[in-house]
Scaffold this active site. Structure first.
Site, PDB file in Angstrom:
ATOM      1  N   CYS A  88      -6.724 -49.307  -8.123  1.00 31.55           N
ATOM      2  CA  CYS A  88      -6.078 -48.925  -6.861  1.00 31.55           C
ATOM      3  C   CYS A  88      -4.828 -48.107  -7.155  1.00 31.55           C
ATOM      4  O   CYS A  88      -3.980 -48.525  -7.948  1.00 31.55           O
ATOM      5  CB  CYS A  88      -5.730 -50.199  -6.094  1.00 31.55           C
ATOM      6  SG  CYS A  88      -4.628 -49.928  -4.698  1.00 31.55           S
ATOM      7  N   GLU A  89      -4.713 -46.964  -6.537  1.00 32.01           N
ATOM      8  CA  GLU A  89      -3.560 -46.105  -6.817  1.00 32.01           C
ATOM      9  C   GLU A  89      -2.282 -46.608  -6.162  1.00 32.01           C
ATOM     10  O   GLU A  89      -1.194 -46.164  -6.498  1.00 32.01           O
ATOM     11  CB  GLU A  89      -3.835 -44.663  -6.387  1.00 32.01           C
ATOM     12  CG  GLU A  89      -3.990 -44.452  -4.913  1.00 32.01           C
ATOM     13  CD  GLU A  89      -4.327 -43.009  -4.558  1.00 32.01           C
ATOM     14  OE1 GLU A  89      -3.890 -42.559  -3.497  1.00 32.01           O
ATOM     15  OE2 GLU A  89      -5.026 -42.339  -5.341  1.00 32.01           O
ATOM     16  N   HIS A  90      -2.390 -47.547  -5.237  1.00 26.05           N
ATOM     17  CA  HIS A  90      -1.195 -48.040  -4.552  1.00 26.05           C
ATOM     18  C   HIS A  90      -0.424 -49.066  -5.382  1.00 26.05           C
ATOM     19  O   HIS A  90       0.810 -49.090  -5.343  1.00 26.05           O
ATOM     20  CB  HIS A  90      -1.575 -48.650  -3.196  1.00 26.05           C
ATOM     21  CG  HIS A  90      -2.195 -47.670  -2.268  1.00 26.05           C
ATOM     22  ND1 HIS A  90      -3.199 -47.996  -1.383  1.00 26.05           N
ATOM     23  CD2 HIS A  90      -1.982 -46.333  -2.098  1.00 26.05           C
ATOM     24  CE1 HIS A  90      -3.570 -46.923  -0.709  1.00 26.05           C
ATOM     25  NE2 HIS A  90      -2.849 -45.906  -1.124  1.00 26.05           N
ATOM     26  N   HIS A  91      -1.148 -49.921  -6.115  1.00 31.34           N
ATOM     27  CA  HIS A  91      -0.479 -50.949  -6.919  1.00 31.34           C
ATOM     28  C   HIS A  91      -0.884 -50.895  -8.395  1.00 31.34           C
ATOM     29  O   HIS A  91      -0.412 -51.710  -9.178  1.00 31.34           O
ATOM     30  CB  HIS A  91      -0.796 -52.344  -6.363  1.00 31.34           C
ATOM     31  CG  HIS A  91      -0.319 -52.537  -4.964  1.00 31.34           C
ATOM     32  ND1 HIS A  91      -1.151 -52.421  -3.871  1.00 31.34           N
ATOM     33  CD2 HIS A  91       0.912 -52.808  -4.474  1.00 31.34           C
ATOM     34  CE1 HIS A  91      -0.457 -52.618  -2.766  1.00 31.34           C
ATOM     35  NE2 HIS A  91       0.789 -52.861  -3.107  1.00 31.34           N
ATOM     36  N   GLN A 129     -10.743 -46.864  -2.334  1.00 31.99           N
ATOM     37  CA  GLN A 129     -12.185 -47.063  -2.201  1.00 31.99           C
ATOM     38  C   GLN A 129     -12.815 -46.058  -1.244  1.00 31.99           C
ATOM     39  O   GLN A 129     -13.932 -45.577  -1.471  1.00 31.99           O
ATOM     40  CB  GLN A 129     -12.466 -48.495  -1.732  1.00 31.99           C
ATOM     41  CG  GLN A 129     -13.942 -48.829  -1.681  1.00 31.99           C
ATOM     42  CD  GLN A 129     -14.187 -50.290  -1.369  1.00 31.99           C
ATOM     43  OE1 GLN A 129     -13.396 -51.159  -1.719  1.00 31.99           O
ATOM     44  NE2 GLN A 129     -15.297 -50.583  -0.702  1.00 31.99           N
ATOM     45  N   HIS A 157     -10.481 -56.425  -4.131  1.00 39.00           N
ATOM     46  CA  HIS A 157      -9.261 -55.763  -4.592  1.00 39.00           C
ATOM     47  C   HIS A 157      -8.262 -56.801  -5.076  1.00 39.00           C
ATOM     48  O   HIS A 157      -7.809 -57.650  -4.296  1.00 39.00           O
ATOM     49  CB  HIS A 157      -8.657 -54.934  -3.457  1.00 39.00           C
ATOM     50  CG  HIS A 157      -9.500 -53.758  -3.076  1.00 39.00           C
ATOM     51  ND1 HIS A 157      -9.095 -52.463  -3.303  1.00 39.00           N
ATOM     52  CD2 HIS A 157     -10.728 -53.681  -2.511  1.00 39.00           C
ATOM     53  CE1 HIS A 157     -10.049 -51.627  -2.877  1.00 39.00           C
ATOM     54  NE2 HIS A 157     -11.039 -52.345  -2.394  1.00 39.00           N
ATOM     55  N   CYS A 159      -5.255 -56.381  -5.806  1.00 44.77           N
ATOM     56  CA  CYS A 159      -3.946 -56.217  -5.162  1.00 44.77           C
ATOM     57  C   CYS A 159      -3.876 -57.030  -3.868  1.00 44.77           C
ATOM     58  O   CYS A 159      -2.795 -57.379  -3.405  1.00 44.77           O
ATOM     59  CB  CYS A 159      -3.642 -54.742  -4.894  1.00 44.77           C
ATOM     60  SG  CYS A 159      -4.866 -53.886  -3.900  1.00 44.77           S
TER      61      CYS A 159
END
Length: 197
Positions: A88-91, A129, A157, A159
């Site tokens: 995941c690019e956010h976390h 995703q 996920h 995260c």
């Protein structure tokens, strides 16, 4: 378990990332020189390079390595339950699941393993995703120009499991369709029924 070749890593990049990981460990109150952490910065650096190696690959090139022209088969080709590991690019935490891919050929087919390799190529990037689902569909559509493509991803996920809302059983499902799968409810329903079992 697959052997990871050392030549997959750029030594300069590994050293640079490792130095930052060492700083992060210190900021977290850890001692990077203690026995259990001495090699951690290098391991993390290599793991990050491996988990994002797809950014330098092109899925269409992978498919084009095994395209067979002149095939008259125009029924669904389905590869389901393809293991999927992405970040995941956010976390920058993993999301893990399975991907189902189908296409209806229009004169061209590809080697079945190439479908799994396309999933791997786009998954091994910093991702969301939703984008991953569309990238897989678009890659196959552009490389083979089939009558339609269907992609469904089901993933958990970390995260969401290990931090924040902490819901460990939540599964996220995304889908992307083109051509016959988008325009024909019957074709789409057949695909969805096949991946249910």
């Amino acid at each position: 378990m697959a052997y990871i070749r050392e030549d997959l890593y750029d030594e300069n990049v590994t050293r640079e990332i490792a130095s930052h990981v060492e700083s992060i460990l210190e900021l977290l109150g850890e001692d990077p020189s203690r026995e259990g952490l001495v090699k951690t910065p290098e391991r993390v650096a290599k793991a990050l390079q491996y988990m994002t190696k797809g950014a330098s690959q092109d899925g269409k090139d992978i498919i084009r390595q095994a395209v067979f022209d002149g095939e008259e088969y125009q029924q669904m080709v389905l590869v389901k339950d393809i293991e999927l590991y992405s970040t995941c690019e956010h976390h920058m935490m993993p999301f893990i699941g399975k991907c189902h891919v189908a296409y209806i050929p229009d004169g061209k087919i590809t080697g079945i393993s190439k479908i799994a390799r396309v999933v791997e190529t786009y998954a091994r990037r910093l991702q969301v995703q939703e984008r991953l689902t569309v990238q897989i569909r678009d890659c196959i559509q552009k490389a083979l120009n089939p009558l339609g493509v269907a992609v469904v991803i089901e993933a958990m996920h970390t995260c969401m499991q290990l931090r924040g809302v902490e819901k460990s059983n939540a599964v996220t499902t995304t889908s992307a369709f083109s051509g016959a799968f988008l325009n024909s409810a019957k074709t789409r329903a057949e695909f969805l029924e096949l991946i249910k079992n």
